[in-house]
Every structure is written in structure tokens, then in C-alpha cells.
Design a protein around this motif. Structure first.
Motif, short mmCIF file in Angstrom:
data_model
loop_
_atom_site.label_atom_id
_atom_site.label_comp_id
_atom_site.label_asym_id
_atom_site.label_seq_id
_atom_site.Cartn_x
_atom_site.Cartn_y
_atom_site.Cartn_z
N THR A 150 73.46 -14.21 -48.88
CA THR A 150 74.86 -14.74 -48.67
C THR A 150 75.77 -14.51 -50.01
O THR A 150 75.14 -14.05 -50.91
N GLN A 151 77.06 -15.27 -49.72
CA GLN A 151 77.76 -14.74 -51.19
C GLN A 151 77.02 -15.79 -52.19
O GLN A 151 77.19 -15.07 -53.56
N ARG A 152 76.47 -16.94 -52.19
CA ARG A 152 76.14 -17.60 -53.39
C ARG A 152 74.60 -17.85 -53.27
O ARG A 152 74.05 -18.35 -54.32
N THR A 153 73.94 -17.67 -52.25
CA THR A 153 72.42 -18.02 -52.13
C THR A 153 71.58 -16.95 -51.52
O THR A 153 72.05 -16.28 -50.76
N ILE A 154 70.16 -17.11 -51.63
CA ILE A 154 69.54 -16.19 -50.89
C ILE A 154 68.65 -17.06 -50.35
O ILE A 154 67.67 -18.07 -50.90
N ARG A 155 68.44 -17.18 -48.84
CA ARG A 155 67.44 -17.67 -48.11
C ARG A 155 66.35 -16.86 -47.75
O ARG A 155 66.23 -15.78 -47.45
N THR A 156 65.11 -17.82 -47.96
CA THR A 156 63.88 -16.77 -47.67
C THR A 156 63.46 -17.34 -46.23
O THR A 156 63.29 -18.80 -46.03
N TYR A 157 62.99 -16.68 -45.18
CA TYR A 157 62.47 -17.16 -43.79
C TYR A 157 61.24 -16.67 -43.67
O TYR A 157 60.86 -15.32 -43.90
N ASP A 158 60.16 -17.36 -43.09
CA ASP A 158 59.02 -17.02 -42.45
C ASP A 158 59.18 -16.40 -41.17
O ASP A 158 59.51 -17.23 -40.10
N LEU A 159 58.97 -15.22 -40.89
CA LEU A 159 59.21 -14.52 -39.53
C LEU A 159 58.23 -15.05 -38.50
O LEU A 159 58.56 -15.10 -37.57
N SER A 160 56.91 -15.25 -38.94
CA SER A 160 55.92 -15.56 -38.08
C SER A 160 55.99 -17.13 -37.70
O SER A 160 55.75 -17.28 -36.37
N LYS A 161 56.19 -17.92 -38.63
CA LYS A 161 56.60 -19.48 -38.40
C LYS A 161 58.09 -19.76 -37.71
O LYS A 161 58.26 -20.84 -37.14
N GLN A 162 59.12 -18.74 -38.03
CA GLN A 162 60.39 -18.93 -37.62
C GLN A 162 60.79 -20.39 -38.09
O GLN A 162 61.30 -21.13 -37.55
N GLU A 163 60.86 -20.36 -39.49
CA GLU A 163 61.15 -21.41 -40.30
C GLU A 163 61.91 -20.92 -41.69
O GLU A 163 61.35 -19.86 -42.20
N LEU A 164 62.75 -21.76 -42.23
CA LEU A 164 63.27 -21.46 -43.45
C LEU A 164 62.27 -22.12 -44.65
O LEU A 164 61.69 -23.35 -44.52
N LEU A 165 61.92 -21.04 -45.56
CA LEU A 165 60.97 -21.40 -46.61
C LEU A 165 61.69 -22.06 -47.61
O LEU A 165 61.39 -23.09 -48.43
N LYS A 166 62.71 -21.35 -48.62
CA LYS A 166 63.28 -21.71 -49.74
C LYS A 166 64.82 -21.20 -49.64
O LYS A 166 64.92 -20.27 -48.98
N ILE A 167 65.31 -22.09 -50.61
CA ILE A 167 66.85 -21.47 -50.63
C ILE A 167 67.04 -21.24 -52.16
O ILE A 167 67.07 -22.09 -52.94
N LEU A 168 67.19 -20.05 -52.71
CA LEU A 168 67.20 -19.52 -54.18
C LEU A 168 68.77 -19.72 -54.39
O LEU A 168 69.63 -19.35 -53.66
N GLN A 169 68.86 -20.57 -55.50
CA GLN A 169 70.45 -20.51 -56.15
C GLN A 169 70.59 -19.81 -57.44
O GLN A 169 70.46 -20.24 -58.50
N PRO A 170 70.88 -18.41 -57.37
CA PRO A 170 71.25 -17.86 -58.55
C PRO A 170 72.31 -18.26 -59.35
O PRO A 170 72.26 -17.95 -60.72
N GLY A 171 73.44 -18.89 -58.84
CA GLY A 171 74.41 -19.26 -59.73
C GLY A 171 75.54 -18.40 -59.63
O GLY A 171 76.60 -18.62 -60.66
#
Length: 775
Positions: free
Chosen positions: A626-647
Motif C-alpha cells: 500500500t502507500q506506506r506498508t507492505i502486507r504479507t499473506y499466506d494464501l494456503s492458510k488465508q491469514e496475515l503473516l507480517k506487516i512491513l513498515q519501510p517508513g
């Protein structure tokens, strides 16, 4: 009330004659009334309790005035009633305003006798006079109140010209109390009564007297004591909690769990303090150092250094003189400054540190008899001892080269190969080239621009092999090749449409396999029809292009989305691809299955405006930026793994390393960020080498440790990024080359770049309408 007519006649017997004259009292007997009233029955001013008749000479106290009816009653043994007694007393009242003309007598048989006297006023009209009301306080629990002044808040000075000072509750005037002479005041002051204050009550005008309780209250206040009697300002301390250790607990409840589990809140507070100490925001306390040395920046001037003797003058300021020595420092001091034997003994026995002076005043008859300093040898020895045991060392400053503090990076010559020069220029587009891609075999280069055409070039020679104009209104936003060498399929995004193209430059066998992959979806749709009752119609329809011109040119499949497509990213197997449409709401990120012609919407509500999306190289993980974050999703489990914050303020693009443990992020605020996914959600390195926004970043996928970024300043920055499998060693990032050649058109420079699949070659697309190959 009118007087009642009495039918009976009464007789009044006087005391001055034995034969009582009968005087008939009636309403009609005016002459008889006048004769009777000539005697003017009046009340005595002395005592107010006796009746006197002015024309009678003498009377006997034992005789009384009797009426005819009352003689019979008094002759009997019965006691007259209160009503009858009031009748008798009423006959002797007299009005104070004038003579009584008529008397209203009550009828003996009347139940409610009148209680007024009827007289005549000055005009001859009847006047009723009522007796004073005697308030009867017959209650057992109350007493008659004292006479008080009821004038309210009116000052008593208003009554200075009147003989009274106010009115009581019954309306009677309160007479002003008599004031004694000066002698009486003097006598009263000598014989002080109890409760005397010497003040006057403003309400009554009488001397103000205080009770014993009020006097005691004033006495306690005057002595700075508490007004309340018996109040203890310092009560004994009540020990609510005993200081003795009790053997038995107050409660038999078990100890709570929080007594044994460490507090998470305290742990967070401690970690904040530890972090602040590590970052240097909290420093240990250091006592302030006393600067014994003089400040070299302050210059001192001796204005009397080269002074010559001058005569006394108002403008001449001579140098200050040293104060003369005191009398005790003289070799011949006065006798009062010389110590006696006791003081001398005490000075000699005291330690050197406890002595007030370092010397004793001594008397010498002349200056030549003053001996030498007896402690000269000792002080010189101590000075030499100090120099021997603690010599002064001159410390030299550290001569450190600032460049030695920088980390040692390898030489760029040691990091070859990497692109350094422009080998070919691809010209042919009528506007800006928005996107380009090198096919997996490394032979062809596809590009798309604002002129709505897709062009395929031969990479090594720069020759254009094929082109097709898809739209005259919309630009070609993205072109991407399908991964894998078993088939050649080019995907292109034009406005809201997604096209799949097989360029007619392939061998027949390769072209047949490519057509088979595109036609598999139609066979799957026919063999698995959807029933209208069980499933809804898909939101995205897959179809063949209706234009025969496009079909003949090699465009075999079309998908229409509801928003403009900006990003296309393929899965490594070549069967799935994802598209990003920032303007779409629920359809902003979509995943397409090529073999089934199906489209899925994985996110109903995505937080933020999506910018890009990409699959993980080896795992079923999807990265969405997105504009400020990068979200990591597991497609097999259909869940959010991590939210990266580049700054970064606005992310423009990102790319995942071929090993999958690192990624780079480019932003419109001119920063390049390196993320280590195993280290933290924050960036590992922040690089800033461009003066304008970064449009595209890309890793080399052929095994070379290279990555590059493209900026609007018209340059490309080539980096050497080596990643090892050892978790104890960090990645090595070294900038090696800056490639310049694209022109800046409309504040736009290099819009896209891509790497050769096996060689250290880089291809860039610019806003100047050209593509360049860097080798």
C-alpha cells in the motif's frame, strides 16, 4: 359593630351619700349621661390601678359601687364567673382620646358580647375603640419572648428625633432608655457589673451585656485557642495498621497469580528505558566538572603593563596598590597582636590543617634580626617529591583519519560483472515508453507506451520484429512475459482490459503449445458448467477479442476488469498472475488462473490504497504494498503473516529477492530501502542516491548479486547486493555504477527497467520514447 340596646336599667350608687341616687343609664338619657360624665372617670397616671371621681370629697375603701343585679349576685354565696367579672371591670374603662359618649354594654343573655367601646370623633361620627390584645402563651414547652425591636434593617439614627426607638411585635412603641449623667457613668464604670462590655446594643440602645459563655468564647479566641471548649488539636494517633508482625494472615485466600508472574507493563517500561539508554537519549548522571583552567577564548588585558609615572589628574587612573600587610604580619607588631604562652602552645599542638594561620606573630626589635624561613628546606623537598611521584605527562591528540571510520567496502572492480555502457537504443514509440520486459529466454524485448502499441524487439540487434496497435485512446500501462520456456505468452494491460498475446514470431511447435495453454480455460468452463441456482455469475468475463484484426495479430484472449490496471505480476509456475488496480475498491487486487479462466478477489476490504503486488519466489505467500506498508499473506492458510513498515511516505514499487528472504522498496520520496524479512519489519538499510522519485526497482533473477533502481532524474543506480545463507552475516550492499542517458520529459525520467535472465545486462524504458540496453 353597633351597640346593642339594653331593655334593662342599671343603677349606680355613689359612695359620698347614704342615699344613693339612681342614675338611669340608657341610650336615651343624654342629660343623665352628661351629669354622670361630669365626674370624668379617669385612670390614675401614678399607678394606673385606682379609680377616682373628682367631685366626691371622700370615700370609704370598704364601700363599693354596686348595680341592682349585681347586689343580688354578691349577696349570694356563689362566686362570679370570668365573664361577669369582665363585665364589671369593663364599666370602669375610659378612652384616652376624649370623653366617652356611649358605652356598649353586653346583654347578659348574649352568647358573644362585643369587645369595643363606641365614641365620637371630632366630626361627630361613631368611633370604635378596641382593648389591647393580651397574648397568652399557655404552651408548656415555650416561654413568652422578650420584648425585641422589630424595625428590621433600619438604622437607629432615624429615630434620633423621636422619644422612642422602635416598635415591639404588638406594635407598641419602645421608649428610649434614660441616659445617666457623667457621674452615673463614672459610678457604673467603677462598679463593673457582671457581663459589662462598655458597648451599647444598636438595636435596643441599652448597654450590651454578654453571658458567661460568650465571655469565655472571646477569651479563648483572644488567647489564640480553639473556640470550641474541650477540642483537642493534637489527638492521639489511631494505629489503623499495627506495626507488629502477625503470625496469622488476615485472609486465607490463595496468593493471586500476579504475585508470581512478571508484570508486562513493567517490562515494557523497562524496555523503553533500555532502548533510550542504547540510543543515547538517556545518559548517566555525571557531576559537573569544575573548570579550574581559564577559558582561552576570553582575552585579558593588562592596562598598566607599560605604565609610565604621570602627575595626578582626573583622567588618570593609577594601578591599584597591593594592600599593606596587617599588624600581625609585621616584624614588630603591637603587643596586643602577640600571642601569650597558652595560645602559642595551642597553636603548636594543633595540626597544620586545623590552624587558622600558617604563622605566629613574632616581635623583632629590628629588621636585620629577622631570621630566615625555617620551613624552606621542607617545602622544597615536598615539591621535589611531588614531581618525582606524580610527573606531568603531555598527552598528544589522537590523529584519526575520518575515512578510516567508514566501513571498508570492496572495490567496484572486484565486483564485476555489472552493466556500465549503453549497448543499444530502441526507437519507434510515438510517446513515453511506460513498460518493458525481457522474455525468459533472453531473446526478445517487449515494450508498450502511450501510443497504444505493443512492440517486440530483438534484444541483441535492436531490430523491431513485430508490433500491434491495440487502442488509440488508452496507453499500454504494463507488459509482462509468462515465466517458463515451454510457451511464449505476453500479457498486456490496456486501460481496464487485460490481453494475452502470442506474437507471430515463434516456431510452429512453440506457438502450438502456447495456444493450447490459452485454450485450456475454455475447455474447463465447458466441462464444469455453473448452475444459475447454486452460483453467481463471475464478476470478470474471459472471452476472445471480437475484432478480427486483433485475432489475426495474435491477441487470443481478453479479460475485462472494472478498473484501470497498473501492475501485472506472474507466479513462477506460469499458471497464476495478479493484477493491481489502485482505483478499484474490492477489485483492487485480483488473482487470475489461466488454465481455468477464473478470477478471484482475495480481499474484501484492504486497508490503504494498493500500489503493487507480487508472489513469493518459493512459498505460497503474496506481498501487497500500500502507500506506506507492505502486507504479507499466506494464501494456503488465508491469514496475515507480517506487516512491513519501510517508513516511506509513498511506496512506488518493490521486488523480492530470488531467495525470498530480502526485498527492496522504492518510494516517491527518493529513498531506496532494503528489508531483511528475518531481521525486523523495519528496513535494514536506507539508501538515498537520487534527487527525484524512484519509479522502479528490480533484482537480477539469473543468480548474479545485482539490483538496480530507476528514477525520474533520468539515471539508473546499479548496486551489488550479496546475500548469504548464514544468518549471522548481514547482506553486503555496495553502489557500483550510475547509468545516465535518458532525457527528462515533463519531470519524468526512467519509468521501468528489467534484467536479462542470465547476463548482467539491464534494459530501461524512458519518458523520452526510447529503450536502452546497458551491458
Amino acid at each position: 359593630m353597633a351597640p346593642q340596646n339594653s331593655t334593662k336599667k342599671r343603677k349606680a350608687v355613689t359612695r359620698d351619700s347614704s342615699a344613693a341616687d339612681e342614675i338611669v343609664l340608657s341610650h336615651g338619657g343624654g342629660d343623665l349621661e352628661a351629669v354622670f360624665l361630669e365626674g370624668s372617670v379617669s385612670q390614675s397616671e401614678d399607678d394606673g390601678s385606682h379609680l377616682s371621681i373628682s367631685d366626691a370629697s371622700a370615700f370609704d375603701e370598704e364601700e363599693s359601687v354596686d348595680l341592682e343585679e349585681s347586689e343580688e349576685q354578691y349577696g349570694s354565696d356563689e362566686v362570679p364567673s370570668d365573664r361577669e367579672q369582665k363585665k364589671v371591670n369593663w364599666t370602669g374603662l375610659n378612652g384616652s382620646a376624649g370623653s366617652i359618649s356611649k358605652l356598649a354594654w353586653a346583654d347578659e343573655d348574649s352568647e358573644h358580647p362585643p369587645n369595643q367601646i363606641v365614641t365620637e370623633d371630632a366630626n361627630g361620627n361613631p368611633r370604635y375603640i378596641y382593648p389591647d390584645i393580651d397574648p397568652v402563651y399557655a404552651s408548656d414547652d415555650s416561654e413568652a419572648p422578650e420584648t425585641t425591636n422589630t424595625i428590621g434593617n433600619i438604622p437607629l439614627s432615624f429615630y434620633d428625633s423621636y422619644p422612642h426607638i422602635g416598635y415591639d411585635i404588638n406594635g407598641k412603641k419602645i421608649a428610649r432608655p434614660a441616659k445617666g449623667e457623667a457621674l452615673d457613668v463614672l459610678l457604673d464604670s467603677i462598679d463593673i457589673p457582671k457581663g459589662w462590655t462598655g458597648l451599647t446594643d444598636p438595636n435596643t440602645g441599652k448597654p450590651l451585656e454578654l453571658s458567661e459563655q460568650e465571655l469565655n468564647l472571646l477569651k479563648r479566641i483572644q488567647m489564640n485557642e480553639v473556640g470550641e471548649e474541650g477540642y483537642d488539636p493534637y489527638p492521639a494517633t489511631i494505629e489503623y495498621f499495627t506495626s507488629k508482625t502477625e503470625s496469622m494472615p488476615l485472609s486465607a485466600a490463595p496468593e493471586p497469580k500476579r504475585r508470581f508472574v512478571p508484570s508486562k507493563h513493567e517490562a515494557k517500561r523497562v524496555m523503553k528505558i533500555v532502548k533510550a539508554i542504547r540510543e543515547g537519549r538517556i545518559l548517566p548522571y555525571k557531576p559537573p566538572q569544575e573548570d579550574d583552567e581559564e577559558d582561552l577564548s576570553v582575552q585579558h588585558y593588562d592596562i598598566w603593563a607599560n605604565e609610565a609615572p604621570r602627575p595626578d589628574h582626573a583622567m588618570n587612573v593609577p594601578a591599584p596598590k597591593v594592600p599593606p600587610p596587617g599588624y600581625d604580619e609585621s616584624y614588630h607588631p603591637p603587643p596586643e597582636y602577640l600571642p601569650d604562652k597558652k595560645e602559642k602552645t595551642a597553636w603548636e599542638e594543633a595540626d597544620d590543617e586545623d590552624r587558622q594561620r600558617e604563622y605566629l606573630p613574632t616581635d623583632h626589635s629590628s629588621l636585620r634580626k629577622v631570621p630566615g624561613y625555617d620551613k624552606f628546606t621542607k617545602e622544597k623537598f615536598e615539591r621535589c617529591l611531588d614531581l618525582y611521584l606524580a610527573p606531568r605527562i603531555r598527552r598528544s591528540k589522537l590523529n584519526i583519519d575520518p575515512e578510516s571510520l567508514l566501513p571498508k567496502l570492496p572495490s567496484p572492480d572486484e565486483l564485476r560483472p555489472f552493466p556500465t555502457t549503453c549497448a543499444a537504443i530502441f526507437r519507434g514509440h510515438g510517446g513515453r515508453v511506460r513498460s518493458l520486459a525481457v522474455d525468459p529466454s533472453g531473446i526478445w524485448l517487449a515494450s508498450g507506451g502511450d501510443d497504444g502499441t505493443i512492440r517486440v524487439w530483438e534484444l541483441l540487434t535492436g531490430r523491431q520484429l513485430w508490433h500491434v496497435k491495440i487502442s488509440s485512446e488508452d496507453a499500454i500501462n504494463v507488459v509482462r512475459w509468462r515465466p517458463g520456456t515451454d510457451a511464449v505468452i505476453l500479457s498486456a494491460a490496456v486501460g481496464e482490459d487485460l490481453y494475452f498475446v502470442i506474437p507471430p514470431i515463434l516456431s510452429p511447435e512453440l506457438e502450438s503449445r502456447s495456444n493450447t495453454i490459452l485454450d485450456e480455460g475454455f475447455g474447463y468452463a465447458s466441462s464444469n458448467p455453473r448452475s444459475d441456482s447454486t452460483a453467481k455469475s463471475p464478476a470478470v468475463q474471459w472471452s476472445r477479442p471480437t475484432s478480427t484484426r486483433l485475432a489475426d495479430a495474435g491477441i487470443l484472449l481478453k479479460t475485462h476488469l472494472r478498473s484501470i490496471i497498473k501492475v501485472i505480476s506472474w507466479h513462477r509456475r506460469g499458471n497464476y498472475l495478479t493484477t493491481v488496480s489502485p482505483s478499484g475498491q474490492t477489485s483492487s487486487v485480483m488473482i487470475h488462473t489461466l488454465s481455468r479462466h477464473l478470477t478471484q478477489q482475495p480481499f474484501r476490504h484492504l486497508k490503504g490504497l494498493p500500489q503493487s503486488a507480487q508472489f513469493h519466489p518459493t512459498k505460497p505467500i503474496l506481498f501487497v504494498a500500500t502507500q506506506r506498508t507492505i502486507r504479507t499473506y499466506d494464501l494456503s492458510k488465508q491469514e496475515l503473516l507480517k506487516i512491513l513498515q519501510p517508513g516511506a511516505r509513498w511506496i512506488s514499487s518493490f521486488d523480492v529477492h530470488p531467495l525470498g528472504d530480502n526485498l527492496i522498496v522504492g518510494s516517491y520520496d527518493k529513498r531506496l530501502l532494503w528489508h531483511d524479512l528475518d531481521l525486523s519489519v523495519r528496513p535494514y538499510k536506507r539508501l538515498r542516491y537520487h534527487k527525484k522519485a524512484i519509479r522502479q526497482v528490480k533484482f537480477h533473477t539469473g543468480g548474479l548479486p545485482l539490483f538496480a533502481d530507476a528514477s525520474d532524474d533520468g539515471s539508473l543506480q546499479i548496486f551489488h547486493g550479496r546475500v548469504v545463507g548464514d544468518l549471522m552475516e548481514n547482506a553486503t550492499i555496495v553502489p557500483v555504477k550510475v547509468l545516465k542517458g535518458h532525457g527528462v520529459m515533463g519531470s519524468l525520467g526512467v519509468l521501468d527497467l528489467d534484467w536479462h535472465p542470465s547476463e548482467p545486462w539491464c534494459v530501461s524504458a524512458g519518458a523520452d520514447g526510447t529503450c536502452r540496453l546497458w551491458t
